[in-house]
Write an enzyme that holds these catalytic residues in place. Structure first.
Site, PDB file in Angstrom:
ATOM      1  N   HIS A   1       0.850  -1.198   0.000  1.00  0.00           N
ATOM      2  CA  HIS A   1       0.000   0.000   0.000  1.00  0.00           C
ATOM      3  C   HIS A   1       0.878   1.239   0.000  1.00  0.00           C
ATOM      4  O   HIS A   1       2.100   1.146   0.084  1.00  0.00           O
ATOM      5  CB  HIS A   1      -0.984  -0.006   1.161  1.00  0.00           C
TER       6      HIS A   1
ATOM      7  N   HIS B   1       1.359   4.002   1.946  1.00  0.00           N
ATOM      8  CA  HIS B   1       1.844   4.812   3.064  1.00  0.00           C
ATOM      9  C   HIS B   1       3.367   4.942   3.033  1.00  0.00           C
ATOM     10  O   HIS B   1       4.076   3.975   2.726  1.00  0.00           O
ATOM     11  CB  HIS B   1       1.379   4.226   4.389  1.00  0.00           C
TER      12      HIS B   1
ATOM     13  N   ASP C   1       5.766   4.918   5.127  1.00  0.00           N
ATOM     14  CA  ASP C   1       6.619   4.000   5.883  1.00  0.00           C
ATOM     15  C   ASP C   1       6.677   2.612   5.262  1.00  0.00           C
ATOM     16  O   ASP C   1       7.336   1.716   5.798  1.00  0.00           O
ATOM     17  CB  ASP C   1       6.183   3.917   7.352  1.00  0.00           C
ATOM     18  N   HIS C   2       6.042   2.424   4.098  1.00  0.00           N
ATOM     19  CA  HIS C   2       6.147   1.169   3.363  1.00  0.00           C
ATOM     20  C   HIS C   2       6.776   1.345   1.979  1.00  0.00           C
ATOM     21  O   HIS C   2       7.097   0.342   1.339  1.00  0.00           O
ATOM     22  CB  HIS C   2       4.766   0.517   3.220  1.00  0.00           C
TER      23      HIS C   2
ATOM     24  N   HIS D   1      -7.550  -0.583   5.749  1.00  0.00           N
ATOM     25  CA  HIS D   1      -6.543   0.363   6.248  1.00  0.00           C
ATOM     26  C   HIS D   1      -6.371   1.480   5.227  1.00  0.00           C
ATOM     27  O   HIS D   1      -6.395   2.663   5.567  1.00  0.00           O
ATOM     28  CB  HIS D   1      -5.239  -0.385   6.482  1.00  0.00           C
TER      29      HIS D   1
ATOM     30  N   ASP E   1      -0.345  -3.776   6.344  1.00  0.00           N
ATOM     31  CA  ASP E   1      -1.063  -3.260   7.507  1.00  0.00           C
ATOM     32  C   ASP E   1      -2.537  -3.671   7.497  1.00  0.00           C
ATOM     33  O   ASP E   1      -3.399  -2.951   8.002  1.00  0.00           O
ATOM     34  CB  ASP E   1      -0.956  -1.734   7.556  1.00  0.00           C
TER      35      ASP E   1
ATOM     36  N   HIS F   1       4.495  -4.452  11.003  1.00  0.00           N
ATOM     37  CA  HIS F   1       4.926  -3.683  12.172  1.00  0.00           C
ATOM     38  C   HIS F   1       5.121  -4.548  13.408  1.00  0.00           C
ATOM     39  O   HIS F   1       4.466  -5.581  13.561  1.00  0.00           O
ATOM     40  CB  HIS F   1       3.894  -2.604  12.511  1.00  0.00           C
TER      41      HIS F   1
END
Length: 254
Positions: free
Chosen positions: A55, A57, A59-60, A113, A132, A170
């Site tokens: 996805h 975001h 942080d990915h 999410h 996530d 995570h």
């Protein structure tokens, strides 16, 4: 047989390497940052051939450009999310199948999410990369989707074989465990799992990946359809998705 390497990134993210020693192909799932992934590749003397994104975001995906520049790896992600992902070499759709490191990969829609979030299931080696969506003892917050959407997504994942290894994004498991205890304080499988989590974290060991069978026994977000969970929440006659929504709301406030 594929080799799986879990790579801690940033403060609490994970990336994953999958390697086929016969074909010498190596894939990375999600790229929170490039440096730890490049270090792991060097340690194993592996050449990265593929990057899979779950996805959009940051942080990915924020390490993708650096990782591509260093390796030339092919980038795969959801076609519906292409406008907010790094440039894709292969845009995939839910239920699509493709070859990855010498094995079959199946794309699963796990929106909730985010809308357009996908998971990658490798049925021949019983692995699923969930980002996530489904997480160890938890699930992602509903930033874009709805509770029924996420419940549908989790229900799809729940139908995979229980021996499936769940590679999620995570290290949230300890905090998820504290919340899970409020939903099912007498669940013996959960009590045992919490003890194992506490021991692992005390030694600095990851709690990810996990096994789907263990998630089915202990993860409150997968257990919204169980009569005991519904009764504990005073929602004995409620639809499963509504119970899931109540659990997700309670976790957001926890």
């Amino acid at each position: 047989m594929l080799q799986l390497v879990t790579i801690p990134c940033l403060s609490d993210n994970y990336a994953f390497l999958v390697h086929n020693a016969d074909t010498r192909e190596t894939a990375c799932v999600d790229v929170p940052e490039a440096a730890p992934i490049l270090a792991a590749l060097a340690d194993h003397d592996w050449t990265l051939t593929d990057i899979l994104l779950t996805h959009h975001h940051p942080d990915h995906i924020q390490g993708v450009a650096e990782l591509v520049a260093a390796t030339g790896a092919r980038v795969t992600g959801a076609a519906i999310d292409a406008h907010r992902l790094p440039p894709l070499d292969r845009a995939v759709a839910p239920a699509e199948r493709f070859r990855l490191c010498g094995t079959e990969a199946v794309v699963i829609d796990v929106s909730g999410h985010t809308v357009g979030h996908v998971a990658y299931h490798l049925p021949e080696t019983a692995m699923v990369f969930t980002g996530d969506s489904l997480m160890a003892l938890g699930c992602g917050r509903l930033f874009e989707g709805t509770a029924p959407m996420m419940w549908d997504s989790l229900s799809r994942l729940a139908t995979l074989p229980p021996e499936t290894t769940v590679c999620s994004g995570h290290e949230y498991t300890a905090s998820n465990a504290r919340f899970a205890r409020t939903i099912e304080p007498s669940n013996p499988a959960l009590i045992s799992r919490i003890a194992a989590i506490e021991a692992a974290r005390a030694e600095g060991r990851p709690t990810v990946p996990s096994m789907l069978g263990e998630e089915l026994e202990t993860n409150p977000f997968l257990r919204a359809g169980h009569a005991a969970v519904k009764s504990a929440l005073g929602m004995a006659d409620a639809e499963d998705a509504a119970v899931f929504g109540a659990i997700r709301t309670a976790k957001d406030r926890f």
